[in-house]
Design an enzyme around this catalytic site. Structure first.
Site, PDB file in Angstrom:
ATOM      1  N   GLY A  71      -4.553  -4.242  -3.759  1.00 42.56           N
ATOM      2  CA  GLY A  71      -5.551  -3.196  -4.008  1.00 42.56           C
ATOM      3  C   GLY A  71      -4.787  -1.965  -4.414  1.00 42.56           C
ATOM      4  O   GLY A  71      -4.132  -1.339  -3.585  1.00 42.56           O
ATOM      5  N   HIS A  72      -4.773  -1.671  -5.709  1.00 39.73           N
ATOM      6  CA  HIS A  72      -3.981  -0.557  -6.229  1.00 39.73           C
ATOM      7  C   HIS A  72      -4.917   0.573  -6.654  1.00 39.73           C
ATOM      8  O   HIS A  72      -5.755   0.387  -7.533  1.00 39.73           O
ATOM      9  CB  HIS A  72      -3.112  -1.021  -7.405  1.00 39.73           C
TER      10      HIS A  72
ATOM     11  N   LYS B 148      -0.753   4.565  -8.039  1.00 39.24           N
ATOM     12  CA  LYS B 148      -0.619   5.940  -8.534  1.00 39.24           C
ATOM     13  C   LYS B 148       0.641   6.092  -9.402  1.00 39.24           C
ATOM     14  O   LYS B 148       0.590   6.679 -10.486  1.00 39.24           O
ATOM     15  CB  LYS B 148      -0.562   6.923  -7.353  1.00 39.24           C
TER      16      LYS B 148
ATOM     17  N   GLN C 225       1.848  -6.044  -3.476  1.00 41.26           N
ATOM     18  CA  GLN C 225       2.294  -6.126  -2.085  1.00 41.26           C
ATOM     19  C   GLN C 225       3.583  -5.310  -1.890  1.00 41.26           C
ATOM     20  O   GLN C 225       3.891  -4.450  -2.701  1.00 41.26           O
ATOM     21  CB  GLN C 225       2.513  -7.588  -1.639  1.00 41.26           C
TER      22      GLN C 225
ATOM     23  N   LYS D 208       1.697   2.307  -5.068  1.00 40.83           N
ATOM     24  CA  LYS D 208       2.187   1.757  -6.350  1.00 40.83           C
ATOM     25  C   LYS D 208       1.230   2.090  -7.491  1.00 40.83           C
ATOM     26  O   LYS D 208       1.658   2.459  -8.588  1.00 40.83           O
ATOM     27  CB  LYS D 208       2.364   0.226  -6.238  1.00 40.83           C
TER      28      LYS D 208
ATOM     29  N   GLY E  46     -10.662  -2.940   3.769  1.00 39.74           N
ATOM     30  CA  GLY E  46     -11.215  -1.842   4.565  1.00 39.74           C
ATOM     31  C   GLY E  46     -10.666  -1.802   5.993  1.00 39.74           C
ATOM     32  O   GLY E  46     -11.063  -0.946   6.791  1.00 39.74           O
TER      33      GLY E  46
ATOM     34  N   ASP F 225       0.808  -1.224   0.000  1.00 40.79           N
ATOM     35  CA  ASP F 225       0.000   0.000   0.000  1.00 40.79           C
ATOM     36  C   ASP F 225       0.839   1.271   0.000  1.00 40.79           C
ATOM     37  O   ASP F 225       0.437   2.289   0.556  1.00 40.79           O
ATOM     38  CB  ASP F 225      -0.967   0.023   1.209  1.00 40.79           C
ATOM     39  N   GLU F 226       1.981   1.223  -0.640  1.00 42.66           N
ATOM     40  CA  GLU F 226       2.885   2.381  -0.641  1.00 42.66           C
ATOM     41  C   GLU F 226       2.434   3.463  -1.614  1.00 42.66           C
ATOM     42  O   GLU F 226       2.941   4.585  -1.577  1.00 42.66           O
ATOM     43  CB  GLU F 226       4.313   1.927  -1.021  1.00 42.66           C
TER      44      GLU F 226
ATOM     45  N   LEU G 264       3.934  12.461   1.338  1.00 40.08           N
ATOM     46  CA  LEU G 264       4.661  13.480   2.108  1.00 40.08           C
ATOM     47  C   LEU G 264       3.658  14.454   2.729  1.00 40.08           C
ATOM     48  O   LEU G 264       3.839  14.925   3.842  1.00 40.08           O
ATOM     49  CB  LEU G 264       5.655  14.221   1.191  1.00 40.08           C
TER      50      LEU G 264
HETATM   51  P1  GDP Z   1      -0.844   0.435  -3.523  1.00 34.59           P
HETATM   52  O1  GDP Z   1      -1.403  -0.864  -3.044  1.00 34.59           O
HETATM   53  O2  GDP Z   1       0.620   0.532  -3.304  1.00 34.59           O
HETATM   54  O3  GDP Z   1      -1.223   0.754  -4.936  1.00 34.59           O
HETATM   55  O4  GDP Z   1      -1.489   1.560  -2.595  1.00 34.59           O
HETATM   56  P2  GDP Z   1      -3.041   1.686  -2.178  1.00 34.59           P
HETATM   57  O5  GDP Z   1      -3.814   2.157  -3.342  1.00 34.59           O
HETATM   58  O6  GDP Z   1      -3.507   0.457  -1.481  1.00 34.59           O
HETATM   59  O7  GDP Z   1      -2.946   2.787  -1.045  1.00 34.59           O
HETATM   60  C1  GDP Z   1      -2.385   4.031  -1.280  1.00 34.59           C
HETATM   61  C2  GDP Z   1      -3.433   5.116  -0.978  1.00 34.59           C
HETATM   62  O8  GDP Z   1      -2.788   6.361  -0.901  1.00 34.59           O
HETATM   63  C3  GDP Z   1      -4.479   5.259  -2.066  1.00 34.59           C
HETATM   64  O9  GDP Z   1      -5.684   5.646  -1.467  1.00 34.59           O
HETATM   65  C4  GDP Z   1      -3.920   6.380  -2.939  1.00 34.59           C
HETATM   66  O10 GDP Z   1      -4.926   7.068  -3.650  1.00 34.59           O
HETATM   67  C5  GDP Z   1      -3.279   7.243  -1.909  1.00 34.59           C
HETATM   68  N1  GDP Z   1      -2.101   8.000  -2.325  1.00 34.59           N
HETATM   69  C6  GDP Z   1      -1.106   7.630  -3.180  1.00 34.59           C
HETATM   70  N2  GDP Z   1      -0.126   8.548  -3.178  1.00 34.59           N
HETATM   71  C7  GDP Z   1      -0.504   9.511  -2.299  1.00 34.59           C
HETATM   72  C8  GDP Z   1       0.122  10.714  -1.828  1.00 34.59           C
HETATM   73  O11 GDP Z   1       1.225  11.084  -2.211  1.00 34.59           O
HETATM   74  N3  GDP Z   1      -0.580  11.428  -0.898  1.00 34.59           N
HETATM   75  C9  GDP Z   1      -1.801  11.056  -0.442  1.00 34.59           C
HETATM   76  N4  GDP Z   1      -2.417  11.824   0.474  1.00 34.59           N
HETATM   77  N5  GDP Z   1      -2.409   9.949  -0.872  1.00 34.59           N
HETATM   78  C10 GDP Z   1      -1.750   9.176  -1.771  1.00 34.59           C
HETATM   79  P1  IMO Z   2      -0.938  -4.134  -2.264  1.00 35.00           P
HETATM   80  O1  IMO Z   2      -0.535  -4.668  -3.609  1.00 35.00           O
HETATM   81  C1  IMO Z   2      -0.900  -4.596   2.073  1.00 35.00           C
HETATM   82  C2  IMO Z   2      -0.954  -8.666   3.633  1.00 35.00           C
HETATM   83  C3  IMO Z   2      -2.210  -9.067   4.397  1.00 35.00           C
HETATM   84  C4  IMO Z   2      -1.611 -10.034   5.404  1.00 35.00           C
HETATM   85  C5  IMO Z   2      -0.545 -10.754   4.576  1.00 35.00           C
HETATM   86  C6  IMO Z   2      -0.994 -12.085   4.010  1.00 35.00           C
HETATM   87  O2  IMO Z   2      -2.218  -3.407  -2.272  1.00 35.00           O
HETATM   88  O3  IMO Z   2       0.179  -3.367  -1.652  1.00 35.00           O
HETATM   89  P2  IMO Z   2      -2.596 -12.739   1.986  1.00 35.00           P
HETATM   90  O4  IMO Z   2      -4.050 -12.457   1.767  1.00 35.00           O
HETATM   91  O5  IMO Z   2      -1.707 -12.225   0.928  1.00 35.00           O
HETATM   92  O6  IMO Z   2      -2.329 -14.181   2.317  1.00 35.00           O
HETATM   93  O7  IMO Z   2      -2.239 -11.937   3.349  1.00 35.00           O
HETATM   94  O8  IMO Z   2      -0.206  -9.871   3.515  1.00 35.00           O
HETATM   95  N1  IMO Z   2      -1.193  -8.155   2.265  1.00 35.00           N
HETATM   96  C7  IMO Z   2      -1.121  -6.860   1.949  1.00 35.00           C
HETATM   97  N2  IMO Z   2      -0.924  -5.772   2.719  1.00 35.00           N
HETATM   98  N3  IMO Z   2      -1.030  -4.459   0.746  1.00 35.00           N
HETATM   99  C8  IMO Z   2      -1.208  -5.537  -0.048  1.00 35.00           C
HETATM  100  O9  IMO Z   2      -1.214  -5.464  -1.397  1.00 35.00           O
HETATM  101  C9  IMO Z   2      -1.303  -6.811   0.548  1.00 35.00           C
HETATM  102  N4  IMO Z   2      -1.496  -8.077   0.082  1.00 35.00           N
HETATM  103  C10 IMO Z   2      -1.413  -8.874   1.150  1.00 35.00           C
HETATM  104  O10 IMO Z   2      -2.795  -7.961   5.009  1.00 35.00           O
HETATM  105  O11 IMO Z   2      -0.962  -9.327   6.415  1.00 35.00           O
HETATM  106 MG    MG Z   3      -2.926  -1.558  -1.764  1.00 32.76          MG
END
Ligand code: GDP
Ligand code: IMO
Ligand code: MG
Length: 424
Positions: free
Chosen positions: A39-40, A17, A224, A15, A302, A12-13, A332
């Site tokens: 979940g991207h 975006k 991940q 990626k 969620g 959830d870093e 940031l």
């Molecule tokens: P991913 O799994 O690495 O693609 O990341 P997620 O989509 O799960 O979670 C990142 C969340 O941060 C999403 O809701 C993005 O819309 C949001 N996001 C991404 N970059 C930024 C940023 O620089 N600032 C803020 N406030 N939100 C961001």
């Molecule tokens: P993205 O691509 C954050 C975590 C789960 C759990 C562990 C194992 O959005 O960054 P799993 O269902 O894979 O067997 O769960 O890994 N996990 C993630 N945490 N972002 C993800 O994907 C994740 N995919 C799995 O929360 O701790």
């Molecule tokens: Mg994610």
């Protein structure tokens, strides 16, 4: 030019975006690991897409999208995502392929994931219950595996499913005292998936190598984060695929040697969903501030994300094992308003200081972070688009991260939208 994007923390870093932004200059975007546990998020002009399986390039109408061998395919999820895009007028026709060798997640995998987690009580991993672990276990076990290519021979698939379901039901009923699953129902669903998805199924390794030979530019999309890597993460609190940069080649069939640049994505702080050690976690008002301001709730489940300070020990490790060239530092903006910001530069374990991250959780659980504390900034930076327009303290924070992880921060996220990005 081929590039690869990987998460440097626990997922959830941001990626989604970054992929969306870099996809503009690519021909093909490739998902190579994980499944619907990902979940991207991509935000375009107020429209928010949360993609679990389709590559994040799919929201751009001209980008070719590929899902390779090591991704586990939840067909329901892919079909829902294709429909959701179609509703916004975006079609994947003639620009989407799935590997014939990718394994398929079926209902019994999700059931097994749930039952196993429930049975673990306080030792649960905190999985996404998307059937990821059980599907990869069947892949490694071989005899109970179903791959996309199996959809081509439905007669044979029916027999295979009967045998697998018979075995699974023995486990469900005898071990877990749970309801059995129905092989015929699962087979009917597979017939439907075959009808809808077979037109996209092919040898993606051949496709990718021919594309590279033809000079196409490929963007590999890791799912991940590196610390969730099955072999190099914080086992057993990991996912079941190779989610560090090391997984890119095995997952796609394209050697890392053919990738020009590995870009690591990190947040300006750290989050984690699910269980497992997290040395810089802040279970206090700081963690709550970050969660509220950064909307840190899981894109897939969620669940509230656990939040803490930036951990340079952890990120240096994932940069090292992935030979990462540059960092995109997201969120940031979320740190604005904090009086002081901390960064972990080393751990103390059993009285000894170390800067090399111990992936072994027995050692990691004993780590006490050693922090550097820097002054924060109050100014809202969500509209800033030049590094030098950032408050001096924000600039210094970025420079300190570069000093600690020893590679440059070339992209900075100051909000969820495409436009809220600073390039250096
Ligand atoms: P991913 O799994 O690495 O693609 O990341 P997620 O989509 O799960 O979670 C990142 C969340 O941060 C999403 O809701 C993005 O819309 C949001 N996001 C991404 N970059 C930024 C940023 O620089 N600032 C803020 N406030 N939100 C961001
Ligand atoms: P993205 O691509 C954050 C975590 C789960 C759990 C562990 C194992 O959005 O960054 P799993 O269902 O894979 O067997 O769960 O890994 N996990 C993630 N945490 N972002 C993800 O994907 C994740 N995919 C799995 O929360 O701790
Ligand atoms: Mg994610």
């Amino acid at each position: 030019m081929n590039s690869c994007i990987v998460g440097l923390q626990w997922g959830d870093e941001g990626k989604g975006k970054v992929i969306d932004i870099l996809a503009e200059k690519s021909d093909i975007v490739v998902r190579y690991n994980g499944g619907a546990n990902a979940g991207h998020t991509v935000v375009i002009a107020g429209d928010k897409f949360a993609l679990h399986l389709l590559p994040s390039g799919s929201v751009r109408p001209n980008i070719f999208c590929v899902i390779t061998n090591a991704v586990v395919i939840d067909a329901d999820c892919i079909l829902q995502e294709i429909d959701a895009l179609a509703q916004k007028g975006i079609t994947l026709k003639n620009r989407f392929l799935i590997s014939e060798n990718a394994h398929v997640v079926l209902d019994y995998h999700k059931k097994e994931d749930q039952l196993r987690e429930d049975s673990l009580g306080k030792n649960k991993i905190g999985t996404t219950i998307r059937g990821i672990g059980p599907c990869y276990a069947d892949k490694a076990g071989r005899s109970h595996a179903i791959r996309m290519a199996d959809f081509r021979n439905l007669e044979q698939l029916k027999d295979k499913l009967q045998a697998i379901v018979e075995y699974k039901n023995k486990v469900f009923t005898a071990l877990y005292n749970a309801e059995p699953v129905n092989a015929d129902e699962i087979f009917e669903k597979c017939k439907f998936y075959a009808d809808k998805l077979l037109p996209f199924v092919t040898d993606t390794t051949e496709f990718l190598h021919k594309s590279i030979a033809a000079g196409k530019s490929i963007l590999f999309e890791g799912a991940q984060g590196s610390l969730l890597d099955l072999d190099h993460g914080t086992f057993p609190y990991v996912t079941s695929s190779n989610s560090s940069a090391l997984g890119m080649s095995v997952g796609s069939g394209v050697p890392a040697k053919m990738v020009d640049k590995f870009i690591g994505i990190a947040k300006a702080y750290t989050t984690r969903v699910g269980a497992g050690p997290f040395p810089t976690e802040q279970e206090n008002e700081i963690g709550q501030y970050i969660r509220d301001k950064g909307h840190e709730y899981g894109t897939t489940t969620g669940r509230p994300r656990r939040c803490g300070w930036f951990d340079a020990v952890a990120v240096s490790y994932t940069v090292t094992i992935g030979a990462i060239d540059a960092i995109a530092l997201m969120h940031l903006d979320t740190l604005a308003g904090l009086k002081e910001i901390k960064l972990c530069r080393a751990y103390k374990i059993d009285g000894k200081e170390t800067t090399f991250f111990p992936a072994n959780i027995d050692r990691l659980s004993k780590a006490t972070p050693i922090y550097e504390t820097v002054p924060g900034w109050d100014k809202d930076i969500t509209e800033v688009n030049d590094f030098y327009d950032l408050p001096a303290n924000a600039q210094n924070f970025i420079c300190l991260i570069e000093e600690m992880v020893k590679i440059p921060v070339t992209i900075i996220g100051v909000g969820p939208k495409r436009t809220q990005t600073i390039f250096r």
